[in-house]
Design a protein around this motif. Structure first.
Motif, short mmCIF file in Angstrom:
data_model
loop_
_atom_site.label_atom_id
_atom_site.label_comp_id
_atom_site.label_asym_id
_atom_site.label_seq_id
_atom_site.Cartn_x
_atom_site.Cartn_y
_atom_site.Cartn_z
N PRO A 28 76.09 3.90 14.61
CA PRO A 28 76.73 5.12 14.09
C PRO A 28 75.96 5.82 12.98
CG PRO A 28 78.37 3.43 14.44
CD PRO A 28 77.02 2.77 14.59
N ASN A 29 75.03 5.12 12.31
CA ASN A 29 74.13 5.73 11.32
C ASN A 29 74.83 6.56 10.25
OD1 ASN A 29 71.74 4.69 12.43
ND2 ASN A 29 71.72 6.33 13.97
N ASN A 30 75.91 6.08 9.69
CA ASN A 30 76.62 6.79 8.62
C ASN A 30 77.14 8.17 9.03
OD1 ASN A 30 76.29 4.66 6.79
ND2 ASN A 30 74.23 5.37 6.30
N ASN A 31 77.19 8.44 10.32
CA ASN A 31 77.77 9.68 10.83
C ASN A 31 79.27 9.42 11.01
OD1 ASN A 31 78.91 11.36 12.98
ND2 ASN A 31 76.83 12.14 13.29
N GLN A 32 80.11 10.15 10.28
CA GLN A 32 81.55 9.86 10.29
C GLN A 32 82.17 10.00 11.67
OE1 GLN A 32 83.35 8.44 7.75
NE2 GLN A 32 84.77 8.17 9.44
N LEU A 33 81.78 11.00 12.44
CA LEU A 33 82.30 11.17 13.79
C LEU A 33 81.92 9.99 14.68
CD1 LEU A 33 83.93 13.39 15.20
CD2 LEU A 33 81.76 14.43 15.89
N MET A 34 80.66 9.55 14.56
CA MET A 34 80.19 8.40 15.34
C MET A 34 80.89 7.12 14.88
SD MET A 34 77.51 9.29 17.47
CE MET A 34 76.12 8.18 17.37
N GLN A 35 81.09 6.98 13.56
CA GLN A 35 81.75 5.78 13.03
C GLN A 35 83.19 5.69 13.52
OE1 GLN A 35 79.96 3.43 11.05
NE2 GLN A 35 81.69 2.22 11.77
N SER B 221 80.36 16.04 18.76
CA SER B 221 80.66 17.22 17.94
C SER B 221 81.24 18.36 18.77
CB SER B 221 79.40 17.69 17.20
OG SER B 221 78.49 18.31 18.09
N LYS B 222 81.07 18.29 20.08
CA LYS B 222 81.59 19.33 20.98
C LYS B 222 82.84 18.86 21.75
CE LYS B 222 76.98 21.30 21.69
NZ LYS B 222 77.18 22.66 21.21
N ARG B 223 83.29 17.67 21.47
CA ARG B 223 84.38 17.07 22.24
C ARG B 223 85.65 17.92 22.23
NH1 ARG B 223 86.48 10.85 21.40
NH2 ARG B 223 87.63 10.67 23.36
N ASP B 224 86.04 18.42 21.09
CA ASP B 224 87.25 19.25 21.03
C ASP B 224 87.11 20.50 21.89
OD1 ASP B 224 88.58 17.45 19.39
OD2 ASP B 224 88.07 18.52 17.54
N SER B 225 85.93 21.08 21.91
CA SER B 225 85.69 22.26 22.76
C SER B 225 85.79 21.90 24.23
CB SER B 225 84.32 22.87 22.45
OG SER B 225 84.30 23.37 21.14
N TYR B 226 85.28 20.73 24.59
CA TYR B 226 85.42 20.26 25.98
C TYR B 226 86.90 20.08 26.33
CZ TYR B 226 80.59 19.42 27.39
OH TYR B 226 79.29 19.58 27.77
N LYS B 227 87.66 19.48 25.42
CA LYS B 227 89.09 19.28 25.69
C LYS B 227 89.80 20.61 25.91
CE LYS B 227 89.83 14.84 23.44
NZ LYS B 227 90.62 14.08 22.49
N GLU B 228 89.45 21.58 25.08
CA GLU B 228 90.06 22.91 25.22
C GLU B 228 89.64 23.56 26.54
OE1 GLU B 228 89.64 27.30 23.17
OE2 GLU B 228 89.47 25.55 21.86
#
Length: 187
Positions: free
Chosen positions: A7-14, A51-58
């Motif tokens: 995850p490399n300290n990336n909050q979304l990945m974590q 980072s684009k997941r919400d856009s995909y869901k929409e």
């Protein structure tokens, strides 16, 4: 206790690592979502896709399989232009294509989940890696599933993508053995 390093300290990945990665899931809609996102990742980083997941869901109505199976090329072109998704048109077309194939698999096996989880006898494969570097990019099983899905008509499901997908839906637990999220460390 050491944790997985990817995850490399990336909050979304974590958050994804802590809450979803390698957690068994048998819901067809979620499985379709992960198949779509893993296919979109091909050639890109997972952090970009997340980072684009919400856009995909929409764009894809929360990955409603029937809805996605009925999308036209014009619908997909609109999504490409107006939504924050990966702009590769063949990847967008694969969403519709894969939804159509999933509907056929559901008719045959009652669910897409049943079909996939039968490859592991409905039991998660638990690995015991000492370090992230030991985790394979693909396995013989991911090659087999990839080939079988290709024969059924699925797109963007190569063996590397398929292994990441297996991790995403929890068919395999690849947390390093000292990670708090490894199945052996959960209480």
């Amino acid at each position: 206790m050491h944790t997985c390093l990817w995850p490399n300290n990336n909050q979304l990945m974590q958050t994804y690592h802590d809450e979803e990665w390698c957690v068994p899931n048998s819901e067809d809609q979620y499985i379709f979502e992960m198949l779509t996102l893993e296919g979109a990742q091909s050639g890109l980083s997972w952090s970009i896709v997340l980072s684009k997941r919400d856009s995909y869901k929409e764009a894809f109505h929360n990955f409603d399989i029937t809805y996605c199976s009925k999308l036209t090329d014009a619908d997909l072109e609109y999504i490409k232009v107006h939504n924050n998704v990966i702009k590769h048109f063949s990847k967008l077309q694969s969403v519709r294509n894969n939804a159509k194939v999933i509907l056929k698999v559901q008719d045959e096996f009652k669910s897409f989940s049943n079909f996939l989880w039968s490859y592991v006898d409905f039991k998660q494969i638990v690995n015991n890696w000492d370090a992230d570097t030991q985790i394979p990019a693909q396995t013989e099983l991911s090659k087999q599933i990839s080939n079988d899905l290709k024969k059924r008509g699925f797109k963007f499901i190569g063996p590397v993508t398929m292994y990441s997908f297996m991790q995403a839906i929890g068919m395999v637990d690849d947390h390093i053995k000292t990670c708090a999220y490894h199945v052996s460390n959960k209480k």
